[in-house]
Design an enzyme around this catalytic site. Structure first.
Site, PDB file in Angstrom:
ATOM      1  CE  LYS A  76       5.196   0.664  -5.988  1.00 54.89           C
ATOM      2  NZ  LYS A  76       4.583   1.356  -4.889  1.00 54.89           N
ATOM      3  CE  LYS A 123       1.980  -4.770  -4.367  1.00 60.41           C
ATOM      4  NZ  LYS A 123       2.189  -3.908  -3.238  1.00 60.41           N
ATOM      5  CE  LYS A 167      -2.680   2.468  -2.059  1.00 59.86           C
ATOM      6  NZ  LYS A 167      -1.524   3.126  -1.426  1.00 59.86           N
TER       7      LYS A 167
HETATM    8  N1  AQP Z   1      -2.041  -7.096  -2.204  1.00 57.70           N
HETATM    9  C1  AQP Z   1      -1.732  -6.848  -0.939  1.00 57.70           C
HETATM   10  N2  AQP Z   1      -1.952  -7.793   0.013  1.00 57.70           N
HETATM   11  C2  AQP Z   1      -1.647  -7.529   1.314  1.00 57.70           C
HETATM   12  N3  AQP Z   1      -1.140  -6.349   1.743  1.00 57.70           N
HETATM   13  C3  AQP Z   1      -0.918  -5.393   0.825  1.00 57.70           C
HETATM   14  N4  AQP Z   1      -0.446  -4.126   0.911  1.00 57.70           N
HETATM   15  C4  AQP Z   1      -0.425  -3.560  -0.327  1.00 57.70           C
HETATM   16  N5  AQP Z   1      -0.884  -4.431  -1.231  1.00 57.70           N
HETATM   17  C5  AQP Z   1      -1.199  -5.585  -0.558  1.00 57.70           C
HETATM   18  C6  AQP Z   1      -0.040  -3.495   2.153  1.00 57.70           C
HETATM   19  O1  AQP Z   1      -0.750  -2.279   2.268  1.00 57.70           O
HETATM   20  C7  AQP Z   1       0.043  -1.364   3.035  1.00 57.70           C
HETATM   21  C8  AQP Z   1       0.018  -0.022   2.375  1.00 57.70           C
HETATM   22  O2  AQP Z   1       0.823  -0.023   1.277  1.00 57.70           O
HETATM   23  P1  AQP Z   1       1.317   1.301   0.554  1.00 57.70           P
HETATM   24  O3  AQP Z   1       0.569   2.476   0.919  1.00 57.70           O
HETATM   25  O4  AQP Z   1       2.785   1.360   0.658  1.00 57.70           O
HETATM   26  O5  AQP Z   1       0.881   0.977  -0.853  1.00 57.70           O
HETATM   27  P2  AQP Z   1       1.430  -0.050  -1.801  1.00 57.70           P
HETATM   28  O6  AQP Z   1       2.043  -1.248  -1.151  1.00 57.70           O
HETATM   29  O7  AQP Z   1       2.246   0.700  -2.745  1.00 57.70           O
HETATM   30  O8  AQP Z   1       0.013  -0.445  -2.321  1.00 57.70           O
HETATM   31  P3  AQP Z   1      -0.251  -1.011  -3.674  1.00 57.70           P
HETATM   32  O9  AQP Z   1      -1.683  -1.182  -3.838  1.00 57.70           O
HETATM   33  O10 AQP Z   1       0.560  -2.201  -3.890  1.00 57.70           O
HETATM   34  O11 AQP Z   1       0.211   0.193  -4.586  1.00 57.70           O
HETATM   35  P4  AQP Z   1       1.095   0.133  -5.860  1.00 57.70           P
HETATM   36  O12 AQP Z   1       0.153  -0.240  -6.929  1.00 57.70           O
HETATM   37  O13 AQP Z   1       1.583   1.522  -5.940  1.00 57.70           O
HETATM   38  O14 AQP Z   1       2.169  -0.884  -5.631  1.00 57.70           O
HETATM   39  C9  AQP Z   1       1.431  -1.989   3.155  1.00 57.70           C
HETATM   40  O15 AQP Z   1       1.565  -2.540   4.453  1.00 57.70           O
HETATM   41  C10 AQP Z   1       1.423  -3.082   2.147  1.00 57.70           C
HETATM   42  O16 AQP Z   1       2.242  -4.168   2.517  1.00 57.70           O
END
Ligand code: AQP
Length: 344
Positions: free
Chosen positions: A122, A206, A209
């Site tokens: 990040k 993965k 978002k």
């Molecule tokens: N690709 C994924 N497959 C399975 N689980 C996933 N999670 C995120 N991406 C995947 C799970 O979603 C939950 C919420 O996560 P968060 O709110 O912490 O968001 P994040 O992990 O930051 O989501 P993103 O989409 O991956 O955002 P960015 O783009 O900011 O990195 C967690 O339980 C996570 O494991």
């Protein structure tokens, strides 16, 4: 794909959080939200938190936090979490998170936190300019879980390393303060075919978002046409669907689509492959679109309905915050006493 089978044998308490940042996608749903609903249905004591303190570790659009917090709470409920049974609340409304995070900042070691790959991903090349909060994000995550003495944490595979850090922090706190067993060592629940959903455009990344391409992910608010179009344009290869899981080796995009089909239809990858062996993507993709739309349509409809009543969501969040404080405050009183603060 890692299967982490819970080994904890005492009474279970489940905690998990989702950041109020951007649209939720299929990865968030299968990796987290669907598991929340399943765990609640299994009768466990569950707390599900909208982690807004985590969200501000990166820049947030001015004034966006309130509506994004409501969106995540609505998504929890649309996915099947019942606020009468589980506690749904915003992290910033319960001060225990920030207080315990500070204490844990003094328990965790720099070397432990420096190993966290999410910070490296990040912060990118410009780590010097990243916020200190982004660096200590996993320490706050340990506080989120342990302020409730939660024993089980349903998350996607990407959170495995952070959960290991939470266990290390709990263990060191218990040892350093001479309080064996004070904090449980929380177990990650990273199970099943939904634990790691990959981008539709690159099966080695993965689903996320923050991916600039909307075609890389299926959003929970996408309608049937958008879902079918994204699946149609998802990256694949020229070979037909293999008959065995071993045949998916070296074909990450195909493995991902088969995994999504399996997770949404409640089957194993093996049985999906048995059904589609030898078929091309002209047959598989429409079937996948159908399964995806059938699964998500009622959730999306409920989500939109809930969002139309922001006061209703606020009532759930306020009630949840009160219930969360009632669980965490006695834990914090014990923490203050254990650390040895004045007046505790
Ligand atoms: N690709 C994924 N497959 C399975 N689980 C996933 N999670 C995120 N991406 C995947 C799970 O979603 C939950 C919420 O996560 P968060 O709110 O912490 O968001 P994040 O992990 O930051 O989501 P993103 O989409 O991956 O955002 P960015 O783009 O900011 O990195 C967690 O339980 C996570 O494991």
């Amino acid at each position: 794909m890692t299967d982490t089978t819970p080994t904890y044998s005492g009474p279970m308490r489940v905690f998990s959080g989702v950041q109020p940042t951007g649209n939720l996608h299929l990865g968030n749903y299968l990796g987290a939200l669907k598991k929340f609903a399943d765990l609640q249905k299994a009768g466990h004591d569950c707390l599900f938190c909208v982690v807004d303190l985590h969200a501000i570790t990166l820049p947030v659009e001015k004034g966006a936090l309130v509506s994004q917090t409501r969106q995540i709470a609505a998504a929890f409920m649309a996915a099947g979490v019942d606020p009468a049974k589980s506690v749904i609340f915003p992290q910033s409304a319960v001060l225990a998170h920030a207080e315990l995070a500070w204490i844990f900042n003094c328990v965790a070691r720099m070397g432990w936190v420096e190993r966290m790959t999410q910070f490296k991903d990040k912060a990118g090349k410009d780590a010097e300019r990243a916020s200190v909060g982004l660096f200590t994000y996993p320490v706050l995550q340990a506080a989120d879980i342990l302020a409730y003495k939660a024993t089980h944490v349903p998350v996607g595979e990407d959170q495995k390393q952070h959960l290991e850090l939470s266990r290390d922090i709990a263990e060191r706190f218990n040892r350093e303060y001479g309080a064996p067993g004070f904090f449980p060592l929380p177990e990650p629940m990273i199970q099943g075919p939904g634990a790691r959903i990959m981008s539709l455009k690159d099966g080695t990344k993965k689903m996320s978002k923050s991916d600039p391409s909307d075609l890389s992910r299926i959003n929970l608010i996408d309608d049937a046409d958008a879902i079918a179009n994204k699946i149609k344009r998802a990256k694949t290869d020229a070979e037909p669907i293999p008959g065995t899981v071993e045949g998916l080796e070296g074909r990450p995009e195909v493995a991902n689509l088969v995994g999504i089909y399996a997770a949404l239809s409640g089957q194993t990858a093996t049985s999906v492959l048995a059904e589609f062996e030898g078929k091309g993507f002209g047959a598989f993709k429409p079937a996948l679109a159908e399964v995806t739309v059938a699964h998500l349509a009622p959730i999306t409809a409920r989500y939109r309905e809930l969002l139309a009543d922001p006061e209703g969501i606020d009532r759930v969040l306020a009630d949840g915050a009160e219930r969360a404080r009632a669980v965490s405050e006695p834990v914090m009183q014990d923490v203050r006493r254990t650390v040895g603060f004045w007046g505790a």
